[in-house]
Each structure stands twice: as structure tokens, then as C-alpha cells.
Design a protein around this motif. Structure first.
Motif, PDB file in Angstrom:
ATOM      1  N   PHE A 174      -5.868  -4.271 -44.927  1.00  0.00           N
ATOM      2  CA  PHE A 174      -4.660  -4.468 -44.130  1.00  0.00           C
ATOM      3  C   PHE A 174      -4.106  -5.884 -44.262  1.00  0.00           C
ATOM      4  O   PHE A 174      -3.260  -6.298 -43.463  1.00  0.00           O
ATOM      5  CB  PHE A 174      -4.955  -4.129 -42.668  1.00  0.00           C
ATOM      6  N   ALA A 202       1.203  -0.431 -39.591  1.00  0.00           N
ATOM      7  CA  ALA A 202       0.077  -1.336 -39.338  1.00  0.00           C
ATOM      8  C   ALA A 202       0.039  -2.460 -40.366  1.00  0.00           C
ATOM      9  O   ALA A 202      -0.164  -3.636 -40.013  1.00  0.00           O
ATOM     10  CB  ALA A 202      -1.232  -0.549 -39.365  1.00  0.00           C
ATOM     11  N   ASN A 203       0.244  -2.125 -41.648  1.00  0.00           N
ATOM     12  CA  ASN A 203       0.229  -3.151 -42.685  1.00  0.00           C
ATOM     13  C   ASN A 203       1.344  -4.163 -42.492  1.00  0.00           C
ATOM     14  O   ASN A 203       1.139  -5.370 -42.656  1.00  0.00           O
ATOM     15  CB  ASN A 203       0.337  -2.498 -44.063  1.00  0.00           C
ATOM     16  N   ILE A 217       0.616  -6.322 -39.217  1.00  0.00           N
ATOM     17  CA  ILE A 217      -0.469  -7.284 -39.441  1.00  0.00           C
ATOM     18  C   ILE A 217       0.000  -8.415 -40.335  1.00  0.00           C
ATOM     19  O   ILE A 217      -0.308  -9.593 -40.081  1.00  0.00           O
ATOM     20  CB  ILE A 217      -1.699  -6.570 -40.029  1.00  0.00           C
ATOM     21  N   ALA A 248       2.004   5.458 -39.856  1.00  0.00           N
ATOM     22  CA  ALA A 248       1.174   4.549 -39.074  1.00  0.00           C
ATOM     23  C   ALA A 248       0.539   3.474 -39.957  1.00  0.00           C
ATOM     24  O   ALA A 248       0.465   2.299 -39.568  1.00  0.00           O
ATOM     25  CB  ALA A 248       0.090   5.330 -38.329  1.00  0.00           C
TER      26      ALA A 248
END
Length: 247
Positions: free
Chosen positions: A69, A23-24, A27, A19
């Protein structure tokens, strides 16, 4: 030297690591199109990156999390995600999913705080997951100091994969960060070495209770610093470039 994998298989699916990587990447993809637009990217960094001078003024504390992030380019992102992929799954296996996520965020916040303390008046935005990932590496060193890690050595035209204990690879990495911390000028930008050094130490300290719960020195005596389960076996890739013998 670039780590490419360890020989420390995980006993459960590392959903949090997956996850975090997703997410990184997502983004980064959301703003990669404005990387060459200075006003827009600077505004993004002002809003979401750690700027020590703002923190010192009592503002933007949320950037301790949001900055984790953001990445400054493809190589920055790829390098961080590679280290998280290699070392994160084993800590998630030991801690459990929720506790590992908390550990990751706390290590990242701790790394950011140390960065601010070492350069409280800096106006240079700081971004990246490397502080949190350094914490993961610190915890890994404490729990699995002799886990084997495969390293890709690149010397101009010479490529070779070889295996070394985790404590050697992580010790060299930490030493390089510490030396960088002593010589870097944070007001000029560049690598946030103190965030790396601090994150590593924060992660190691945070893992002490888990290490003690697992037996502390007794754990090391039982496993000799190796993973507590059978190691993965990989064939090493030898360089295809012929060696030139000395005359």
C-alpha cells in the motif's frame, strides 16, 4: 504501450477493487508531504517497506502486506491503479468479493516472498502494489486469454489506440519482466522484476482451481478464450497527426 481498458465487462460491482484503489490513494496522500524529507520518508520505508535483509533475519514479516500500500510517486501509483482497474474487476466478478481480496493479498505476499528469496541480503526497501497486481494479471491471462485489450501506443509524436488479445499484451509484459529479472541488480534498487514475474506466476497458479471449476480446457473450448459474456464495444480513437507518405 499502455493498456487503457479491456472489452471484458464485469457482471457485478467490483467493490474490493474500488476499496483497494481508494486505500492506496488515501495512504499515499497521507505521506506524500514528506516525500522530499529524506529522514522521514526513509523511516517510513524502514518501518513499512519490504527490506529483504530484515526478513532474512526473521523480522518485519508484516511488511509483506504493508508494502503493498506504499508507492514511490504519482506515476508509480497511477500506473499500478490503472492496471488494477483494468484487470481486477473481472477476477472479482469470477471469484466473489471476499475470495478476490484474499487472492490479491496472497498474490502480493507471494510476490514479496519471491523478491526476498532472490535478494535475501538486500537492504533496498521495496514498495508498491505491482506484485499483487501482477498476480491479478496472471489470473486474468488464465481465465480470459483472448479478451480484447485496448492499447495506447506512443511513439514520440505518434499516438494510436489499437486492440490486441490479452494473451499478447500480458505475454509481452511478462516477457519484459522476466528479461528484466535476469539483468537487474536488486542491491542497486530500481524495479523489483522478480516480484513482478513471481507475482504473475503465483496469481496464475492460484487461479487454476477456479479455472478447473469453470471447466478448464472445456471452458476455453466453449468460449475460445473470450469472456463468457458479450464484449463491450468502444470506438477506437485514431491519431489526428497526419501521416507522411514515403516517397
Amino acid at each position: 504501450m499502455l493498456p487503457i481498458r479491456d472489452h471484458n465487462p464485469s457482471g457485478r460491482t467490483p467493490y474490493v477493487v474500488y476499496a483497494l484503489i481508494a486505500a492506496n490513494i488515501l495512504i499515499f496522500l497521507s505521506y506524500v508531504g514528506i516525500m522530499n524529507d529524506a529522514p522521514l520518508i526513509n523511516r517510513l520505508y524502514f518501518d513499512y517497506a519490504i527490506i529483504p535483509a530484515r526478513i532474512s533475519d526473521g523480522l518485519a514479516f508484516e511488511t509483506f502486506v504493508t508494502s503493498m500500500f506504499l508507492h514511490g510517486g504519482w506515476m508509480h501509483l497511477a500506473g499500478n491503479m490503472l492496471f488494477l482497474w483494468i484487470f481486477g474487476d473481472n477476477l472479482e466478478d469470477e471469484m466473489g468479493h471476499v475470495l478476490f481480496l484474499v487472492f490479491y493479498l496472497v498474490a502480493g505476499i507471494g510476490a514479496g516472498l519471491i523478491h526476498v528469496i532472490t535478494a535475501p541480503e538486500s537492504l533496498v526497501p521495496t514498495i508498491g502494489a505491482s506484485g499483487a497486481i501482477a498476480g491479478v494479471m496472471g489470473g486474468y491471462l488464465l481465465l480470459f486469454p483472448k479478451a480484447r485489450v485496448d492499447i495506447l501506443l506512443i511513439l514520440i509524436v505518434y499516438f494510436r489506440v489499437f486492440t490486441i488479445p490479452a494473451f499478447v499484451m500480458l505475454g509481452v509484459w511478462l516477457g519484459m519482466q522476466f528479461l528484466g529479472s535476469l539483468s537487474s541488480n536488486l542491491d542497486e534498487g530500481g524495479v523489483a522484476y522478480w516480484a513482478h514475474t513471481g507475482g504473475f506466476i503465483v496469481g496464475l497458479i492460484l487461479c487454476v482451481p477456479l479455472w478447473l471449476k469453470r471447466g478448464g480446457m472445456e471452458l476455453w473450448n466453449q468460449t475460445h478464450g473470450h469472456p463468457p459474456h458479450p464484449e463491450a464495444k468502444y470506438p477506437l480513437s485514431r491519431s489526428r497527426i497526419p501521416k507522411i507518405p514515403r516517397k
